[in-house]
Design an enzyme around this catalytic site. Structure first.
Site, mmCIF file in Angstrom:
data_model
loop_
_atom_site.group_PDB
_atom_site.id
_atom_site.type_symbol
_atom_site.label_atom_id
_atom_site.label_comp_id
_atom_site.label_asym_id
_atom_site.label_seq_id
_atom_site.Cartn_x
_atom_site.Cartn_y
_atom_site.Cartn_z
ATOM 1 N N LYS A 54 1.027 -0.868 0.229
ATOM 2 C CA LYS A 54 -0.077 0.116 -0.105
ATOM 3 C C LYS A 54 0.947 1.432 -0.316
ATOM 4 C CE LYS A 54 -4.190 -2.391 2.562
ATOM 5 N NZ LYS A 54 -4.133 -2.506 3.447
ATOM 6 N N GLN A 98 -4.894 -1.618 9.481
ATOM 7 C CA GLN A 98 -4.885 -2.491 9.245
ATOM 8 C C GLN A 98 -5.487 -3.931 10.020
ATOM 9 O OE1 GLN A 98 -3.511 -3.266 6.326
ATOM 10 N NE2 GLN A 98 -3.698 -6.096 6.231
ATOM 11 N N ASP A 121 -11.007 3.297 3.880
ATOM 12 C CA ASP A 121 -11.385 1.882 3.842
ATOM 13 C C ASP A 121 -13.129 1.283 3.577
ATOM 14 O OD1 ASP A 121 -9.713 -0.709 4.381
ATOM 15 O OD2 ASP A 121 -9.321 -0.190 6.266
#
Ligand code: GUN
Length: 288
Positions: A54, A98, A121
């Site tokens: 990422k 995460q 997200d």
């Protein structure tokens, strides 16, 4: 019939290029690049690989990438304090914590602590509610990537039969909402579904997101169907090595499907590209 392989890598590259162009416009307008901050708790090797990928993709798109690594035993309050600081940092447009988090930390509490405007997200209940009610917001990356692939292949999916297998908040539920918004006739199947084979046999569009290797048998697949395999399962081989495989029996399904994603190289690259797109979108939305 032999399915056409869906090239997620190529589609993701095109999306990343268009995000990079959008980043250049943003920089010209605001004199700064959008910033994505990733928080990694603990030292799970798979998570570390995702986070590294990422970060590299964020930099390649011309954005500012930051990373916070916290030890596995970090108190929940310390993580919540970091999230609060990132919420208040004007240089941070996107925050990604995460998953999975260590067991002593309540993930729902952490997700709810993220400013919905920075929730790239799309996991915050405000963004989930916006998606469910058809309001604009940040949408989870993996289902967004799946929909882009589906629409590129099929065009207008209005009235088509879509089957989503898996009811997670990250993939299954938002996927069902996105397909519903596109006027597909959506069935959401899960571990308690009776006669999964019969549902699969009816599906023009099949999205498998359960995390069970080869749950979907190739012979169930409807002739000509568009098969999107979100599964990323690491399985052991007889020689002691491992390999990644999906939720669908790839070879047997490819004989019947019209289109099918490989694992890896299908949905995976789209997720990161959509994360970059969400970060740019969050940056624009915060700067008007
Ligand atoms: N872990 C695996 N995939 C994801 C993702 O898309 N977002 C976050 N936050 N954690 C993950």
């Amino acid at each position: 019939m032999t399915a056409v392989l869906i090239d997620g890598k190529a589609r993701a590259l095109a999306l990343r290029e268009s995000v990079a162009a959008g980043v250049r416009e943003f920089v010209a307008a605001h004199g700064r690049a959008p910033g994505l901050t990733v928080v990694l708790v603990g030292d799970d090797p798979a998570s570390a690989v995702y986070v590294r990928n990422k970060g590299a993709a964020t930099l390649a798109a011309g954005m500012v990438s930051a990373e916070h690594r916290l030890p596995a035993h970090v108190p929940e309050a310390a993580l919540l304090a970091l999230v609060a600081a990132l919420n208040n940092d004007p240089a941070v447009d996107g925050i990604l914590v995460q998953m999975p988090l260590p067991r002593h930390i309540d993930s729902d509490k952490v997700i709810a602590a993220i400013d919905p405007a920075k929730d790239v997200d799309g996991f915050h209940p405000v963004n989930a509610g916006r998606l469910a009610t058809g309001l604009p917001g940040l949408v989870p990356c993996t289902p967004t990537g799946c929909l882009l692939l589906i629409e590129e292949i099929l065009g207008d999916i209005s009235g088509m039969e879509a089957l989503v297998i898996g009811r997670s908040n990250i993939v299954g539920k938002p996927m069902a909402a996105l397909l519903t918004a596109k006027s597909a006739t959506v069935t959401l199947a899960h571990s308690r579904t009776r006669d999964l084979a019969a549902h699969v046999a009816r599906a023009d569009i099949l999205v498998a997101a359960v995390g069970v290797p080869h749950l979907v048998k190739g012979e169930w697949v409807r002739t000509g169907a568009c098969v999107i395999d979100v599964g990323m399962n690491r399985i052991a081989l007889p020689d002691g090595k491992t390999r990644l495989t999906g939720d669908v029996e790839f070879e047997a399904a490819a004989v019947r499907a019209g289109w099918i994603t490989p694992v890896p190289g299908g949905v995976g690259p789209m997720t990161i590209a959509c994360l970059l797109a969400n970060t740019l979108k969050a940056a624009w939305a915060r700067s008007i």
